[in-house]
Design an enzyme around this catalytic site. Sequence first.
Site, PDB file in Angstrom:
ATOM      1  N   CYS A 173       0.784  -1.125  -0.150  1.00  0.00           N
ATOM      2  CA  CYS A 173      -0.129  -0.142  -0.109  1.00  0.00           C
ATOM      3  C   CYS A 173       0.980   1.259   0.095  1.00  0.00           C
ATOM      4  O   CYS A 173       1.438   1.709  -1.001  1.00  0.00           O
ATOM      5  CB  CYS A 173      -0.856   0.133   1.245  1.00  0.00           C
ATOM      6  N   HIS A 219      -3.483  -5.148   0.691  1.00  0.00           N
ATOM      7  CA  HIS A 219      -3.022  -5.623   1.902  1.00  0.00           C
ATOM      8  C   HIS A 219      -3.101  -7.224   1.930  1.00  0.00           C
ATOM      9  O   HIS A 219      -3.897  -7.957   2.182  1.00  0.00           O
ATOM     10  CB  HIS A 219      -3.675  -4.982   3.126  1.00  0.00           C
ATOM     11  N   GLU A 274      -1.547  -9.084   3.806  1.00  0.00           N
ATOM     12  CA  GLU A 274      -1.562  -9.589   5.322  1.00  0.00           C
ATOM     13  C   GLU A 274      -2.946  -9.741   5.547  1.00  0.00           C
ATOM     14  O   GLU A 274      -3.106 -10.638   6.888  1.00  0.00           O
ATOM     15  CB  GLU A 274      -0.783  -8.848   6.190  1.00  0.00           C
TER      16      GLU A 274
END
Length: 257
Positions: free
Chosen positions: A120, A220, A222
């Site tokens: 990001c 993202h 994660e």
Amino acid sequence: MPRKGRRVHLPLIGLSTYLADARWGEWALPAALLPAAYGRCLQAVGAVAVMLPPDTPAAAATAIARVDGLILTGGEDLDPALYGEQPHPLTEVSVPVRDRWEHALLTAALERGIPVLGICRGMQLMNVHAGGTLIQHLPDSVGHDVHTGRPGLFTQHVIKPVPGSRFAGVSPEAIVVASHHHQAVERLGDGVVAAAYAEDGTIEALELPRERFALGVQWHPEMGVDPRVMEAMVSAARHSAASAASAGIAAGLPQPM
């Protein structure tokens, strides 16, 4: 399988952090912090995470010398002055100490040749570092807020890899990603190529082909369920560490116990 008694190297991955006011228990203090998902995601794919809170740029090379890979994490908007523009009315207040620190970390990581993953804000920093620019408020350009969604929540949308890119070797098909950003890459920096796009034409991944592994993703990973981006980063870090160890052995340097 590794031979009995032989340790498997777990690559050490440095992660840049927020610098923000935070509350826990009875305390309310300035803190260097990250969402726990970053560390958990790395641990799940066989790495050790270490936080790299903002420091002086002069300390960046020392930090990078001790890690096997670098992740530039999400966060606040970059200072538009870094790419020669005035702030848009909706550009967030920047954190100059973080901007300077992450710029120095990225410079040191590229000089050392270790893997870099920008997430990001981290992807945007990679582009600005290379002389590129950003769209400061994406809805102005695409006419919708699909990339942002509601405050404090991730939205989902489809991204498509560029055929032949290194990223396409990691994820060859279109995928749904977890997203929350109101800025995006505008002009690509020197030596930077687009590696994935959203359906509205927004650049969603970039890479530096001259580097062994330098990938930026606008979403993202994660926060999603697809581990391949993190797996690719950790695999590259593992190979980088092994190559460095082999070079050290060949040079007769002492090795870590």
